[in-house]
Write an enzyme that holds these catalytic residues in place. Structure first.
Site, mmCIF file in Angstrom:
data_model
loop_
_atom_site.group_PDB
_atom_site.id
_atom_site.type_symbol
_atom_site.label_atom_id
_atom_site.label_comp_id
_atom_site.label_asym_id
_atom_site.label_seq_id
_atom_site.Cartn_x
_atom_site.Cartn_y
_atom_site.Cartn_z
ATOM 1 N N GLN A 127 -51.606 -26.570 -22.642
ATOM 2 C CA GLN A 127 -51.190 -27.828 -23.227
ATOM 3 C C GLN A 127 -49.680 -27.964 -23.011
ATOM 4 O O GLN A 127 -48.909 -27.291 -23.679
ATOM 5 C CB GLN A 127 -51.477 -27.671 -24.713
ATOM 6 C CG GLN A 127 -51.697 -28.877 -25.501
ATOM 7 C CD GLN A 127 -51.945 -28.452 -26.966
ATOM 8 O OE1 GLN A 127 -52.227 -27.285 -27.258
ATOM 9 N NE2 GLN A 127 -51.824 -29.387 -27.860
ATOM 10 N N GLY A 128 -49.285 -28.813 -22.059
ATOM 11 C CA GLY A 128 -47.868 -28.922 -21.725
ATOM 12 C C GLY A 128 -47.215 -30.088 -22.447
ATOM 13 O O GLY A 128 -47.001 -31.154 -21.866
ATOM 14 N N SER A 130 -44.435 -29.538 -25.323
ATOM 15 C CA SER A 130 -43.057 -29.271 -25.732
ATOM 16 C C SER A 130 -42.120 -29.063 -24.543
ATOM 17 O O SER A 130 -42.499 -28.511 -23.519
ATOM 18 C CB SER A 130 -43.001 -28.011 -26.604
ATOM 19 O OG SER A 130 -43.894 -28.122 -27.674
ATOM 20 N N SER A 162 -48.449 -22.059 -24.393
ATOM 21 C CA SER A 162 -49.342 -20.918 -24.569
ATOM 22 C C SER A 162 -50.331 -20.867 -23.404
ATOM 23 O O SER A 162 -50.792 -21.914 -22.934
ATOM 24 C CB SER A 162 -50.122 -21.040 -25.874
ATOM 25 O OG SER A 162 -49.237 -21.156 -26.956
ATOM 26 N N GLU A 245 -56.154 -30.690 -33.201
ATOM 27 C CA GLU A 245 -55.648 -29.319 -33.190
ATOM 28 C C GLU A 245 -55.509 -28.795 -34.616
ATOM 29 O O GLU A 245 -55.921 -27.690 -34.928
ATOM 30 C CB GLU A 245 -54.290 -29.311 -32.476
ATOM 31 C CG GLU A 245 -53.671 -27.927 -32.336
ATOM 32 C CD GLU A 245 -52.370 -27.960 -31.518
ATOM 33 O OE1 GLU A 245 -51.684 -28.999 -31.524
ATOM 34 O OE2 GLU A 245 -52.070 -26.931 -30.896
ATOM 35 N N GLU A 373 -42.171 -28.237 -41.707
ATOM 36 C CA GLU A 373 -41.343 -29.365 -42.155
ATOM 37 C C GLU A 373 -41.948 -30.677 -41.656
ATOM 38 O O GLU A 373 -42.040 -31.659 -42.402
ATOM 39 C CB GLU A 373 -39.904 -29.223 -41.643
ATOM 40 C CG GLU A 373 -39.111 -28.080 -42.276
ATOM 41 C CD GLU A 373 -39.527 -26.702 -41.781
ATOM 42 O OE1 GLU A 373 -40.080 -26.603 -40.670
ATOM 43 O OE2 GLU A 373 -39.325 -25.715 -42.517
HETATM 44 C C1 LIG Z 1 -46.354 -19.305 -30.838
HETATM 45 C C2 LIG Z 1 -46.109 -20.695 -30.351
HETATM 46 C C3 LIG Z 1 -47.003 -21.289 -29.449
HETATM 47 C C4 LIG Z 1 -46.774 -22.573 -28.966
HETATM 48 N N1 LIG Z 1 -47.652 -23.122 -28.038
HETATM 49 C C5 LIG Z 1 -47.399 -24.352 -27.513
HETATM 50 C C6 LIG Z 1 -48.221 -24.906 -26.484
HETATM 51 O O1 LIG Z 1 -49.213 -24.305 -26.060
HETATM 52 N N2 LIG Z 1 -47.889 -26.099 -25.948
HETATM 53 C C7 LIG Z 1 -46.806 -26.807 -26.376
HETATM 54 O O2 LIG Z 1 -46.578 -27.897 -25.873
HETATM 55 N N3 LIG Z 1 -45.998 -26.316 -27.345
HETATM 56 C C8 LIG Z 1 -46.256 -25.104 -27.926
HETATM 57 N N4 LIG Z 1 -45.417 -24.586 -28.902
HETATM 58 C C9 LIG Z 1 -44.219 -25.333 -29.265
HETATM 59 C C10 LIG Z 1 -44.232 -25.928 -30.663
HETATM 60 O O3 LIG Z 1 -45.094 -27.000 -30.731
HETATM 61 C C11 LIG Z 1 -42.786 -26.303 -30.991
HETATM 62 O O4 LIG Z 1 -42.042 -25.090 -31.064
HETATM 63 C C12 LIG Z 1 -42.653 -27.029 -32.291
HETATM 64 O O5 LIG Z 1 -43.215 -28.290 -32.193
HETATM 65 C C13 LIG Z 1 -41.204 -27.131 -32.751
HETATM 66 O O6 LIG Z 1 -40.358 -27.596 -31.749
HETATM 67 P P1 LIG Z 1 -38.993 -26.842 -31.394
HETATM 68 O O7 LIG Z 1 -39.325 -25.450 -31.148
HETATM 69 O O8 LIG Z 1 -38.309 -27.592 -30.342
HETATM 70 O O9 LIG Z 1 -38.162 -26.914 -32.735
HETATM 71 P P2 LIG Z 1 -37.314 -28.176 -33.233
HETATM 72 O O10 LIG Z 1 -38.136 -29.386 -33.132
HETATM 73 O O11 LIG Z 1 -35.992 -28.155 -32.613
HETATM 74 O O12 LIG Z 1 -37.190 -27.843 -34.782
HETATM 75 C C14 LIG Z 1 -36.211 -26.971 -35.291
HETATM 76 C C15 LIG Z 1 -36.278 -27.029 -36.802
HETATM 77 O O13 LIG Z 1 -35.940 -28.350 -37.228
HETATM 78 C C16 LIG Z 1 -36.943 -28.863 -38.077
HETATM 79 N N5 LIG Z 1 -37.033 -30.302 -37.917
HETATM 80 C C17 LIG Z 1 -37.062 -31.006 -36.760
HETATM 81 N N6 LIG Z 1 -37.186 -32.302 -37.032
HETATM 82 C C18 LIG Z 1 -37.256 -32.436 -38.377
HETATM 83 C C19 LIG Z 1 -37.384 -33.536 -39.276
HETATM 84 N N7 LIG Z 1 -37.462 -34.770 -38.855
HETATM 85 N N8 LIG Z 1 -37.412 -33.283 -40.616
HETATM 86 C C20 LIG Z 1 -37.320 -32.021 -41.066
HETATM 87 N N9 LIG Z 1 -37.198 -30.942 -40.273
HETATM 88 C C21 LIG Z 1 -37.153 -31.163 -38.941
HETATM 89 C C22 LIG Z 1 -38.185 -28.151 -37.639
HETATM 90 O O14 LIG Z 1 -39.169 -28.158 -38.655
HETATM 91 C C23 LIG Z 1 -37.665 -26.760 -37.345
HETATM 92 O O15 LIG Z 1 -37.575 -26.036 -38.523
HETATM 93 C C24 LIG Z 1 -45.642 -23.298 -29.397
HETATM 94 C C25 LIG Z 1 -44.754 -22.701 -30.303
HETATM 95 C C26 LIG Z 1 -44.969 -21.406 -30.784
HETATM 96 C C27 LIG Z 1 -43.992 -20.805 -31.745
#
Ligand SMILES: Cc1cc2nc3c(=O)[nH]c(=O)nc-3n(C[C@H](O)[C@H](O)[C@H](O)COP(=O)(O)OP(=O)(O)OC[C@H]3O[C@@H](n4cnc5c(N)ncnc54)[C@H](O)[C@@H]3O)c2cc1C
Lengths: 390, 370
Positions: A127-128, A130, A162, A245, A373
């Site tokens: 799933q691409g 992020s 993932s 999901e 969050e």
């Molecule tokens: C183990 C694992 C597997 C994953 N697998 C996949 C996958 O297969 N495919 C894929 O596409 N992605 C995947 N992800 C990515 C995941 O969906 C993202 O990490 C997640 O959506 C958060 O994005 P970010 O890491 O950019 O954090 P950010 O969005 O930068 O967030 C950083 C912090 O800011 C907070 N924040 C951001 N915006 C707000 C708001 N408006 N209000 C309050 N708090 C806020 C967040 O809650 C977090 O605490 C995976 C992540 C992990 C850890």
């Protein structure tokens, strides 16, 4: 309200149990964060035997090779698989997210080509969504696709994907109109991971394993026929996938946690501290009882959601409540386990490193599939109707 | 009353910060984490040259004779750097020898330890033990010039690089501490892998290993208790440095990382977590430095202060680590980011010398006894 299984649900379970007794792999297939090629091949074989036995994609309609089961039967399936210690399924993203999207949005050619290959284990999907700068705000994604003749040419980077390193195909979100408002210029493409210009770099997680990856797309040609749904209509599709999901994960996580708890209790019976069996310590007993309570309540709420989906057909934003519950419950469970088991539990040598792994891996639960969050924001704004704050 | 470090203590802490920034940047930490024994002689020698291995040891044994507050000030900087070294193991062992009342062994062992020319460790924990001396069951039998030891010890820090191992065992009903040469016949040292790769743990299997008695009976009980208190001061201060690092790094990230067109630090869900992190780290600081001061004063409340500090700092560091990872999102869950190094070190600090459950129980015992 009647919480007994119906005649047909019982029959379904009976058939499944009989099949599992016959067909389960002789050796367990487990990784605990240490997966290799052999592991994935075995999982593909397992998926294939599920397919042969008629147990792949069971929620899918019969016309697409499924069994047309209800969500409740699907939950029974997951519970039984776990009760029999069946291996994990490589098909989860394909079966649970990509398949249903193709069924709902795809054209006949796409359905015919992709659906059977998801079921028989020949296609593993990732799933691409992020990107480095678009996580919570996935709609701001920048990977772009430009139409050139019969192809889309894709350039950009995805992250945290993932299974990308072992996947055959990717459901990729791309920007196809950079001038439109951010939600209106996104499309979904089905991308062959073997295409020229796709490169995957595994990323090591804090738990020591490399289950997620970076993906780089450099002038990747994706045939235009692999657009799923209408051009620039990708966001709507994405929302449905994200809600699926959140709801899908419920029953599976319950069983996983239940097993971890059972293992913990087993260890507590034969391990002592200061001359007292861990299981006899009243503080420890309080802790496991608390976890048991929460687990059981989680299961009930999850079943209520399933029954709602059975009656209303689509999962709602309430799925966010379940996502918050299971991810944070798992963190409380492993925390309680670490407290109970004492300082040996930090070692790789203790129960094959299972507790150290679970402890560290659980930190990802409140980030993956939408952070806690963001889920709370969704509950506040979309379920409770509180004013938007951003 | 003045709760701040005095001038010389401030200078000591600044010099420690400068030292670790220069000698032990995180790239170095990662290098040592990957190494076989988790030990770097150059870094160790540097620490020794600063005199920190003998910081609280008496001057007559080549120590600096400084206070536990000074020890905390330096340990905090080790925690901020996540410096991997045998400092904790050796300081625990030195404190145990210093408190043992055994004049011969003190003058034989302490000067080398104070100068960092020798590394030592304590073998205490066994299967089923819980940081209370009564739970120690390993057998010591009388022998010609001391004891022979038989049994298994686990979670022994830095045993592979130690020049002396202090083994806590039971001879009849008495607790004893015996000094064992790591190369002694019948001793098998096997590495075990914890989460925290900046600290190494070993399993030690003893079959009739010869040892020299350092202390026995009440003297051993008291020395063990005092040495664990020294260890707790180091662990708590180490946690403080780590908490500070995590908080600072997280707040910086919350300011620069943008989602939905704004810094994530502008969202209250993130702000409140950051505010809680500060509350926890400030409270931990009060608890840890008070414990160090009270222990130094021989204050009546020292025991209670130590229980409070160890229970509180351990939990605070864990919660701060959880928030730090959460606020970093995906990047916080990677090996590449340094957060996990701090997170895992906090875990080993939490568990060593008794976890929060253990110290809450000790505290309750003190409260009930009053
Ligand atoms: C183990 C694992 C597997 C994953 N697998 C996949 C996958 O297969 N495919 C894929 O596409 N992605 C995947 N992800 C990515 C995941 O969906 C993202 O990490 C997640 O959506 C958060 O994005 P970010 O890491 O950019 O954090 P950010 O969005 O930068 O967030 C950083 C912090 O800011 C907070 N924040 C951001 N915006 C707000 C708001 N408006 N209000 C309050 N708090 C806020 C967040 O809650 C977090 O605490 C995976 C992540 C992990 C850890």
């Amino acid at each position: 309200m009647d919480l007994n299984l119906t005649e047909s649900e019982l029959q379904f379970r009976g058939e499944l149990r009989a099949w599992l007794k016959e067909s389960l792999p002789k050796e367990p297939i487990v990784s605990m964060g240490r997966s290799d090629a052999d592991y994935w091949n075995k999982l593909r074989d397992w998926q294939n035997s599920l397919y042969e036995g008629g147990w792949a994609g069971i929620t899918w309609p019969k016309e697409f090779g499924g069994r047309g089961t209800t969500p409740i039967e699907a939950a029974i399936f997951i519970e039984e698989m776990a009760a029999f210690d069946a291996p994990e399924r490589v098909g989860v993203i394909g079966e649970g997210l990509v398949g249903p999207t193709i069924m709902a949005e795809g054209n006949d050619e796409q359905k015919e080509y992709f659906l059977p290959k998801i079921l028989d284990g020949s296609h593993i999907w990732c799933q691409g969504f992020s990107e480095p700068n678009s996580g919570s705000d996935v709609a701001s994604l920048a990977t772009k696709a430009v139409r050139e003749g019969d192809d889309f040419v894709v350039n950009g980077q995805k992250i945290w994907t993932s299974f990308a390193a072992v996947s055959d195909w990717c459901l990729l979100l791309v920007r196809t109109d950079k001038d439109a408002p951010k939600h209106k210029g996104i499309s979904a493409l089905l991308v062959d991971m073997k295409s020229e210009g796709v490169s995957v770099r595994p990323l090591k997680q804090m738990s020591g394993d490399s289950a997620f990856n970076e993906m780089f797309f450099t002038n990747v040609k994706v045939p235009a026929k692999n657009l799923i749904g209408a051009l620039n209509d990708g966001w709507r599709i994405t929302i449905t996938m994200l809600m699926n999901e959140r709801t899908n994960l419920g029953p599976a996580t319950y069983i996983q946690f239940k097993k971890a708890l059972a293992e913990l209790i087993e260890t507590m019976k034969h391990k002592s501290s200061g001359g007292k069996r861990l299981i006899d310590d009243p503080i420890n007993r309080q802790k496991i009882a608390q976890i048991q309570m929460e687990l059981e309540i989680f299961k009930l709420t999850s079943n209520r959601a399933l029954s709602k989906i059975t009656n209303n057909a689509v999962p709602g934003p309430e799925g966010s409540i379940l996502k918050i519950f299971w991810s944070e419950l798992n963190q409380r469970l492993v925390q309680a386990a670490m407290e109970i088991l004492g300082d040996e539990a930090q070692l790789q040598e203790f129960e094959n490193g299972a507790w150290a792994y679970r402890y560290l891996r659980s930190r990802g639960n409140t980030v993956e599939a939408g952070t806690s969050e963001i889920q709370r924001n969704i509950v506040a704004m979309r379920v409770l109707g509180l004013p938007r704050s951003y | 009353m003045n709760f701040d470090l005095n001038k010389t203590q401030q200078l000591l802490q600044e010099s420690a910060q400068t030292f670790f920034t220069r000698e032990c940047p995180i790239t170095k930490v990662r290098e040592i984490m990957e190494s076989e024994n988790g030990h770097d002689s150059a870094l160790w020698n540097g620490i020794a040259e600063q005199g920190w291995t003998g910081l609280t040891l008496p001057e007559e044994f080549d120590g600096l004779g400084l206070s536990y507050v000074d020890l905390a000030a330096v340990s905090e900087e080790m925690g901020r750097a996540c410096a991997p070294s045998a400092f904790l193991a050796t300081s625990w062992a030195s404190a145990l020898i210093a408190a043992s009342g055994n004049a011969d062994l003190k003058s034989k062992l302490l000067p080398d330890l104070a100068l960092g020319e020798s590394i030592a460790t304590v073998a205490l924990q066994e299967d089923g033990s819980n940081w209370d001396s009564f739970s120690i069951q390993m057998k010591a039998e009388s022998a010609d010039s001391g004891v022979t030891l038989t049994g298994t010890k686990r979670l022994v820090m830095d045993a592979a690089v130690a020049n002396a191992i202090l083994v806590v065992a039971r001879k009849g009903d008495d607790l004893i501490v015996a000094v064992v040469d790591p190369s002694a016949e019948g001793l098998e040292i096997t590495p075990t892998e914890g989460m925290d790769l900046t600290r190494r743990f070993y399993q030690l299997v003893f079959s009739n290993v010869a040892g020299e008695i350092l202390a026995s009976g009440e003297a051993a009980e008291n020395a063990l208790k005092q040495s664990i208190q020294t260890g707790i001061i180091i662990a708590c201060a180490d946690l403080l440095g780590g908490m500070d690092w995590v908080l600072k790094t997280t707040v910086e990230y919350a300011q620069s990382r943008q989602q939905f067109g704004k810094p994530i630090g502008s969202y209250q869900a993130v702000q409140h977590q950051c505010a809680d992190m500060l509350l926890l780290s400030e409270s931990s600081r009060s608890a840890a430095y008070y414990a160090a001061w009270a222990l130094n004063e021989g204050d009546d409340e020292a025991n209670q202060a130590i229980n409070i500090a160890k229970a509180y700092c351990s939990e605070a560091a864990r919660v701060i680590g959880n928030c730090g990872i959460q606020i970093h999102g995906g990047i916080g869950f990677t090996w590449e980011h340094d957060l996990h190094i701090y997170y895992k070190r906090a875990k080993s600090n939490e568990l060593i010398f008794g976890d929060p459950t253990h110290h809450r129980e000790k505290l309750a015992q003190l409260m009930v006894a009053e």
